[in-house]
Design a protein around this motif. Structure first.
Motif: not given
Length: 356
Positions: A301, A324, A326, A340, A343
């Motif tokens: 991701g 980020q 995730t 996902v 995020q």
């Protein structure tokens, strides 16, 4: 500042400007019951706190400063903030990992740049009080033709990378440069003295490790060969290489480098992070905890999954290069991450730990 924290507090390590990163220090994230995350803010500014560990009973966190070559204790203040607890202590070159003794007697720091393994004594408040250097590693493959340091292409050098507090009270450390695992005993006035060591295949690069508590097997992910090595203790307590196998279901791609390894809370699955092709790989734990079978590879991701955290049916992945974290929901039957879920933006995250 938020009036309350909705969920579990997670602290994030990061690379800051001194390591060309985008972080500001140790960050704070709230993880809610539905798996979603929210950024709370910077808990404390710190130079490249690339790895963190929490005190077993006190609201204290330990952070290595990788570029500054130090380690420091911080204590919680307010809802999610941190403040220094004592001064920063000298570590070694590229100090990259810290782990805490479950009995709160000491922490151990591993240094990738110079191979140092360092033990620091703690007081009753969690502060650092002393420093001991462990004996340096010796290359078990010295003299073998073709042996080079994979990171530089030059002569092989010691590159300590992680430590694990074993269930029996001993400490296990990895040396990525010498393809070596060492087991230590702790002595209050001396630090670490070697119990024994296990040489792994040359060029494998043992990085991070986790122990299965039911059978005492230790699973070691190898950064270079993209494998998981299973170490088992014998009747004399000495560990030996039991088996080795791929850390992914679909094999490794050119440029891949394995990163983190984590065991699910129910001990049924192992999760490995693969940088480069940016995957999280799921392995089923079989053979009463002595064998791993790759099950699936899932896109992580983001870019460069350096670390991941498994908790309460959720998987959180720290992506260093795409800035980020995730979140995935885990299938309770198969252990495989789904799509996902969310995020959250975090500058150059390198580690995720649950705050006590």
């Amino acid at each position: 500042m938020a009036e309350n924290i909705d969920g579990t507090l997670i602290w994030t390590g990061a690379y800051t400007a001194d390591s060309d990163g985008n972080g500001w220090g140790i960050g704070a994230v709230a993880a809610r019951e539905d798996g979603s995350l929210s950024w709370l803010g910077t808990a404390v500014e710190a130079p490249s706190p690339s790895f963190l560990a929490v005190h077993p009973t006190l609201p204290v966190v330990y952070a290595v400063a990788e570029a500054a070559q130090t380690v420091r204790a911080y204590r919680r203040t307010g809802l999610f903030g941190l403040e220094p607890l004592g001064e920063a202590w000298p570590a070694g070159a590229a100090a990259c990992h810290v782990a805490v003794d479950p009995s709160a007697r000491f922490i151990v720091v591993a240094c990738w740049g110079d191979g140092n393994v360092l033990l620091y004594g703690l007081d009753d408040d969690g502060g650092i009080t002393s420093r001991f250097a462990a004996p340096p590693a010796k290359d078990p493959h010295a003299g073998v033709e073709g042996g080079l340091d994979i990171a530089t292409g030059g002569p092989r050098v010691s590159r300590a990378h992680a430590s694990l507090m074993l269930e029996d009270g001993r400490i296990m450390t990895t040396d990525l440069g010498f393809d070596l695992v060492r087991v230590w005993n702790y002595f209050p006035d001396t630090g670490l003295l070697k119990d024994h060591e296990v040489a792994l295949p040359m060029g494998s690069g043992p990085r991070h490790l986790v122990q299965h508590p039911s059978v005492d097997a230790v699973f070691v992910v190898t950064e270079y060969s993209i494998e998981v090595v299973v170490l088992l203790p014998g009747a004399d307590g000495r560990f030996a290489l039991h088996r080795r196998g791929p850390a992914t279901a679909g094999g490794a791609d050119d440029g891949d480098a394995a990163a983190e390894i984590a065991l699910s809370p129910d001990h049924r699955f192992v999760y490995t992070g693969i940088r480069g092709s940016n995957r999280i790989s799921v392995l089923a734990v079989e053979g009463s905890g002595t064998r791993l079978r790759p099950v699936a590879d899932v896109p992580s991701g983001g870019d460069w999954p350096r670390h991941h955290l498994v908790r309460d049916g959720w998987l959180h992945v720290a992506h260093e290069r795409s800035n980020q974290v995730t979140t995935f929901a885990l299938n309770p039957a198969t252990g495989i991450p789904g799509d996902v879920l969310e995020q959250v933006d975090v500058g150059s995250p390198t580690v995720l730990v649950i705050a006590p």
